[in-house]
Design a protein around this motif. Structure first.
Motif, mmCIF file in Angstrom:
data_model
loop_
_atom_site.group_PDB
_atom_site.id
_atom_site.type_symbol
_atom_site.label_atom_id
_atom_site.label_comp_id
_atom_site.label_asym_id
_atom_site.label_seq_id
_atom_site.Cartn_x
_atom_site.Cartn_y
_atom_site.Cartn_z
ATOM 1 N N GLY A 48 4.688 37.829 -16.870
ATOM 2 C CA GLY A 48 4.454 38.364 -18.198
ATOM 3 C C GLY A 48 3.476 39.521 -18.171
ATOM 4 O O GLY A 48 2.561 39.561 -17.351
ATOM 5 N N ASN A 50 0.993 41.184 -20.783
ATOM 6 C CA ASN A 50 0.393 40.990 -22.098
ATOM 7 C C ASN A 50 -0.382 42.239 -22.502
ATOM 8 O O ASN A 50 -1.396 42.576 -21.895
ATOM 9 C CB ASN A 50 -0.531 39.774 -22.080
ATOM 10 C CG ASN A 50 -1.062 39.428 -23.438
ATOM 11 O OD1 ASN A 50 -0.886 40.160 -24.405
ATOM 12 N ND2 ASN A 50 -1.732 38.297 -23.526
ATOM 13 N N ASN A 54 -4.535 36.688 -26.415
ATOM 14 C CA ASN A 54 -3.844 35.419 -26.181
ATOM 15 C C ASN A 54 -2.737 35.159 -27.187
ATOM 16 O O ASN A 54 -2.844 35.515 -28.351
ATOM 17 C CB ASN A 54 -4.840 34.260 -26.216
ATOM 18 C CG ASN A 54 -5.703 34.234 -24.988
ATOM 19 O OD1 ASN A 54 -5.770 35.200 -24.235
ATOM 20 N ND2 ASN A 54 -6.369 33.135 -24.776
ATOM 21 N N PHE A 55 -1.700 34.523 -26.698
ATOM 22 C CA PHE A 55 -0.537 34.125 -27.495
ATOM 23 C C PHE A 55 0.152 35.311 -28.157
ATOM 24 O O PHE A 55 0.750 35.185 -29.217
ATOM 25 C CB PHE A 55 -0.930 33.076 -28.538
ATOM 26 C CG PHE A 55 -1.586 31.880 -27.939
ATOM 27 C CD1 PHE A 55 -0.912 31.074 -27.042
ATOM 28 C CD2 PHE A 55 -2.884 31.559 -28.258
ATOM 29 C CE1 PHE A 55 -1.523 29.976 -26.475
ATOM 30 C CE2 PHE A 55 -3.505 30.456 -27.698
ATOM 31 C CZ PHE A 55 -2.819 29.659 -26.805
ATOM 32 N N GLY A 56 0.056 36.476 -27.542
ATOM 33 C CA GLY A 56 0.777 37.647 -28.020
ATOM 34 C C GLY A 56 0.218 38.272 -29.283
ATOM 35 O O GLY A 56 0.862 39.142 -29.871
ATOM 36 N N GLN A 59 -0.292 42.613 -30.213
ATOM 37 C CA GLN A 59 0.494 43.333 -29.222
ATOM 38 C C GLN A 59 0.550 44.802 -29.609
ATOM 39 O O GLN A 59 0.760 45.142 -30.759
ATOM 40 C CB GLN A 59 1.922 42.785 -29.139
ATOM 41 C CG GLN A 59 2.029 41.451 -28.475
ATOM 42 C CD GLN A 59 1.809 41.498 -26.974
ATOM 43 O OE1 GLN A 59 1.958 42.527 -26.342
ATOM 44 N NE2 GLN A 59 1.431 40.374 -26.424
ATOM 45 N N ASP A 119 0.153 38.041 -16.629
ATOM 46 C CA ASP A 119 0.192 36.613 -16.934
ATOM 47 C C ASP A 119 1.287 35.968 -16.103
ATOM 48 O O ASP A 119 2.300 36.614 -15.788
ATOM 49 C CB ASP A 119 0.464 36.371 -18.410
ATOM 50 C CG ASP A 119 -0.729 36.680 -19.297
ATOM 51 O OD1 ASP A 119 -1.871 36.592 -18.808
ATOM 52 O OD2 ASP A 119 -0.524 36.985 -20.478
ATOM 53 N N ASN A 122 2.940 29.116 -17.241
ATOM 54 C CA ASN A 122 3.592 28.569 -18.426
ATOM 55 C C ASN A 122 3.633 27.064 -18.264
ATOM 56 O O ASN A 122 4.033 26.565 -17.215
ATOM 57 C CB ASN A 122 5.007 29.126 -18.585
ATOM 58 C CG ASN A 122 5.730 28.489 -19.753
ATOM 59 O OD1 ASN A 122 6.504 27.558 -19.576
ATOM 60 N ND2 ASN A 122 5.470 28.984 -20.941
ATOM 61 N N ASN A 130 6.687 25.531 -24.659
ATOM 62 C CA ASN A 130 5.669 26.554 -24.879
ATOM 63 C C ASN A 130 6.242 27.909 -24.462
ATOM 64 O O ASN A 130 6.543 28.120 -23.289
ATOM 65 C CB ASN A 130 4.421 26.223 -24.050
ATOM 66 C CG ASN A 130 3.382 27.309 -24.124
ATOM 67 O OD1 ASN A 130 3.400 28.159 -24.995
ATOM 68 N ND2 ASN A 130 2.459 27.294 -23.184
ATOM 69 N N TYR A 132 4.684 30.771 -24.391
ATOM 70 C CA TYR A 132 3.636 31.709 -23.978
ATOM 71 C C TYR A 132 3.273 31.562 -22.504
ATOM 72 O O TYR A 132 3.355 30.486 -21.937
ATOM 73 C CB TYR A 132 2.376 31.501 -24.825
ATOM 74 C CG TYR A 132 2.634 31.684 -26.293
ATOM 75 C CD1 TYR A 132 2.895 32.940 -26.816
ATOM 76 C CD2 TYR A 132 2.647 30.593 -27.148
ATOM 77 C CE1 TYR A 132 3.141 33.106 -28.168
ATOM 78 C CE2 TYR A 132 2.898 30.750 -28.502
ATOM 79 C CZ TYR A 132 3.146 32.015 -29.003
ATOM 80 O OH TYR A 132 3.397 32.178 -30.336
ATOM 81 N N PHE A 134 0.121 32.653 -19.655
ATOM 82 C CA PHE A 134 -1.306 32.979 -19.600
ATOM 83 C C PHE A 134 -1.698 33.090 -18.138
ATOM 84 O O PHE A 134 -0.850 33.013 -17.243
ATOM 85 C CB PHE A 134 -2.136 31.937 -20.365
ATOM 86 C CG PHE A 134 -1.949 30.523 -19.896
ATOM 87 C CD1 PHE A 134 -2.857 29.939 -19.033
ATOM 88 C CD2 PHE A 134 -0.862 29.763 -20.339
ATOM 89 C CE1 PHE A 134 -2.687 28.632 -18.599
ATOM 90 C CE2 PHE A 134 -0.691 28.451 -19.913
ATOM 91 C CZ PHE A 134 -1.606 27.885 -19.043
ATOM 92 N N ASP A 138 -7.661 33.514 -18.514
ATOM 93 C CA ASP A 138 -7.602 32.908 -19.849
ATOM 94 C C ASP A 138 -8.169 31.491 -19.833
ATOM 95 O O ASP A 138 -8.833 31.059 -20.787
ATOM 96 C CB ASP A 138 -6.166 32.886 -20.371
ATOM 97 C CG ASP A 138 -5.591 34.271 -20.583
ATOM 98 O OD1 ASP A 138 -6.364 35.217 -20.820
ATOM 99 O OD2 ASP A 138 -4.356 34.414 -20.484
#
Length: 157
Positions: A48, A50, A54-56, A59, A119, A122, A130, A132, A134, A138
């Motif tokens: 990922g 980012n 956190n958690f997008g 953006q 990232d 998962n 989930n 997302y 990380f 994080d």
């Protein structure tokens, strides 16, 4: 206990974050493979990029967003360090502060080098998927922040 504990904890968090990213993303070729199922669905490595937090959240594809988030991270690190130097911080608080700072600086380095945070973790469980991803930074940021909140002795009561 010495305030150097803060520095050592920050350095350890920073190093573990950067090494984990390099090993998983480049060493295990996650960047090309996209996903590696380790213990699905509990633990999956999924690549990922980012560009937010956190958690997008927040953006953004612009350099303005990137530099804003770098600046915000550096301000938070500075505030945490100054605060911990001014109070009677316990060794546990210094370690938590170091985790927060080291994790934040790991993500800052990513933004400086790549333009986004790398990232790869998962985790899902119990029928809940989930979406997302990380990283280790994080985890350190979250653990450090929660630790500082729980260990702050100024709570009323």
């Amino acid at each position: 206990m010495s305030k150097r504990l803060l520095l050592w904890a920050a350095a350890a968090a920073f190093a573990l974050d950067q090494v984990s990213k390099y090993v998983v993303i480049y060493g295990m070729d996650l960047i090309d493979r996209g996903q590696i199922d380790l213990l699905p669905p509990l633990l999956v490595f999924r690549y990922g990029e980012n560009r937010g937090i956190n958690f997008g959240l927040f953006q953004g594809e612009t350099d303005l967003t990137r530099w804003f988030l770098i600046g915000l991270s550096l301000i938070i690190c500075t505030i945490a360090i100054v605060w911990l130097r001014r109070i009677r911080a316990t060794p546990a608080m210094l370690i938590c502060g170091g985790f927060l700072v080291g994790g934040a600086l790991g993500n800052v380095l990513d933004r400086l080098v790549y333009g986004y945070v790398l990232d790869f973790l998962n985790m899902s469980c119990c029928g809940i998927r989930n979406p997302y991803v990380f990283n280790v930074a994080d985890i350190f940021i979250f653990a450090g922040a929660i630790g500082l909140v729980l260990l702050d002795g100024k709570k009323g009561g």
